[in-house]
Design a protein around this motif. Sequence first.
Motif, PDB file in Angstrom:
ATOM      1  N   THR A  77      12.408   1.596  -2.533  1.00  0.00           N
ATOM      2  CA  THR A  77      11.591   2.090  -1.413  1.00  0.00           C
ATOM      3  C   THR A  77      11.610   3.583  -1.517  1.00  0.00           C
ATOM      4  O   THR A  77      10.763   4.185  -1.244  1.00  0.00           O
ATOM      5  CB  THR A  77      12.723   1.693  -0.156  1.00  0.00           C
ATOM      6  OG1 THR A  77      12.910   0.211  -0.001  1.00  0.00           O
ATOM      7  CG2 THR A  77      12.141   2.315   0.970  1.00  0.00           C
ATOM      8  N   HIS A 110       4.057   8.077  -1.946  1.00  0.00           N
ATOM      9  CA  HIS A 110       3.645   7.555  -0.644  1.00  0.00           C
ATOM     10  C   HIS A 110       2.677   6.198  -0.918  1.00  0.00           C
ATOM     11  O   HIS A 110       1.471   5.891  -0.592  1.00  0.00           O
ATOM     12  CB  HIS A 110       2.331   8.615  -0.438  1.00  0.00           C
ATOM     13  CG  HIS A 110       2.780   9.847  -0.192  1.00  0.00           C
ATOM     14  ND1 HIS A 110       3.567  10.461   0.811  1.00  0.00           N
ATOM     15  CD2 HIS A 110       2.781  10.904  -0.918  1.00  0.00           C
ATOM     16  CE1 HIS A 110       4.111  11.518   0.917  1.00  0.00           C
ATOM     17  NE2 HIS A 110       3.316  12.107  -0.249  1.00  0.00           N
ATOM     18  N   PRO A 148       2.526   2.333  -0.022  1.00  0.00           N
ATOM     19  CA  PRO A 148       2.898   1.536   0.923  1.00  0.00           C
ATOM     20  C   PRO A 148       3.740   0.377   0.556  1.00  0.00           C
ATOM     21  O   PRO A 148       3.550  -0.364  -0.125  1.00  0.00           O
ATOM     22  CB  PRO A 148       1.584   0.829   1.342  1.00  0.00           C
ATOM     23  CG  PRO A 148       0.470   1.090   0.320  1.00  0.00           C
ATOM     24  CD  PRO A 148       1.037   2.182  -0.350  1.00  0.00           C
ATOM     25  N   GLU A 149       4.582   0.160   1.662  1.00  0.00           N
ATOM     26  CA  GLU A 149       5.610  -1.030   1.308  1.00  0.00           C
ATOM     27  C   GLU A 149       4.838  -2.403   2.023  1.00  0.00           C
ATOM     28  O   GLU A 149       4.404  -2.427   3.044  1.00  0.00           O
ATOM     29  CB  GLU A 149       6.935  -0.723   2.204  1.00  0.00           C
ATOM     30  CG  GLU A 149       7.846   0.372   1.569  1.00  0.00           C
ATOM     31  CD  GLU A 149       9.119   0.131   2.063  1.00  0.00           C
ATOM     32  OE1 GLU A 149       9.905  -0.845   2.349  1.00  0.00           O
ATOM     33  OE2 GLU A 149       9.692   1.205   2.564  1.00  0.00           O
ATOM     34  N   LEU A 150       4.943  -3.244   0.995  1.00  0.00           N
ATOM     35  CA  LEU A 150       4.340  -4.671   1.450  1.00  0.00           C
ATOM     36  C   LEU A 150       5.273  -5.538   1.956  1.00  0.00           C
ATOM     37  O   LEU A 150       5.054  -6.631   2.279  1.00  0.00           O
ATOM     38  CB  LEU A 150       3.874  -5.313   0.179  1.00  0.00           C
ATOM     39  CG  LEU A 150       2.857  -4.203  -0.500  1.00  0.00           C
ATOM     40  CD1 LEU A 150       2.210  -5.048  -1.676  1.00  0.00           C
ATOM     41  CD2 LEU A 150       1.466  -3.909   0.492  1.00  0.00           C
ATOM     42  N   MET A 177       4.470  -3.978  -5.756  1.00  0.00           N
ATOM     43  CA  MET A 177       4.954  -2.535  -5.479  1.00  0.00           C
ATOM     44  C   MET A 177       5.482  -2.057  -6.767  1.00  0.00           C
ATOM     45  O   MET A 177       5.594  -0.952  -6.971  1.00  0.00           O
ATOM     46  CB  MET A 177       6.098  -2.678  -4.584  1.00  0.00           C
ATOM     47  CG  MET A 177       5.320  -2.857  -3.111  1.00  0.00           C
ATOM     48  SD  MET A 177       6.732  -2.897  -1.677  1.00  0.00           S
ATOM     49  CE  MET A 177       7.846  -4.372  -1.947  1.00  0.00           C
TER      50      MET A 177
END
Length: 203
Positions: free
Chosen positions: A172, A179, A181-183, A194
Amino acid sequence: MLMSWLKQLSSSWQQKRLQRPELASMFAPPTAGQWVAIDCEMTGLNPRKHHLLSVAAIHVNGNTIDTGNGLHLVCRPPVMPDRNTIVIHGLRTADVEHGMSYDEMLAILLPFIDNRPIVGFCPQIDTAFLNPLVKHYMGTTLPNQVIDVRELYSRRMGNPDHSAPNPSQHLTKILAHYHIPELGTHDAYNDAVMTAMAFLHVR
């Protein structure tokens, strides 16, 4: 020079033990600019008493992540997941009891991996679960180079200490740094995507 010779010797020894000739291409030198990002979900982190539940794999070609042709394979473990681990990986008995056998999974996964270097986040954990299954299936363990995104990031940040007590939180952190995005973590396919995105930033 010595390390290169030892790697060639090890690869040659592994290839002689190969029991599935159709997988001989896994021992060929990898093509530059091609990798495969993988992630696994397990019932726990100890390969001696826990079991593989699902595997995801995605090709990375140059600067492109081929998400349209990725794999997400759900397996049927010898012991069903319990209530304590379901909250982590989200895979219930109903999700895995009709999954693939490990041999069926490897028949799809290994040709997809082929000779590509394997990219993962703390991939030593994933390969610790995969390698015993792979050895049983084809007579030898994975011959592929293994690349740890965590180590690449640590080097990029000038930190020689690669230890990370909580790998998920550390991923994370890398995603936030770039930058990305977290899925949603603890889903094998999302984690593989990721990891691939992070790899493209830190390689």
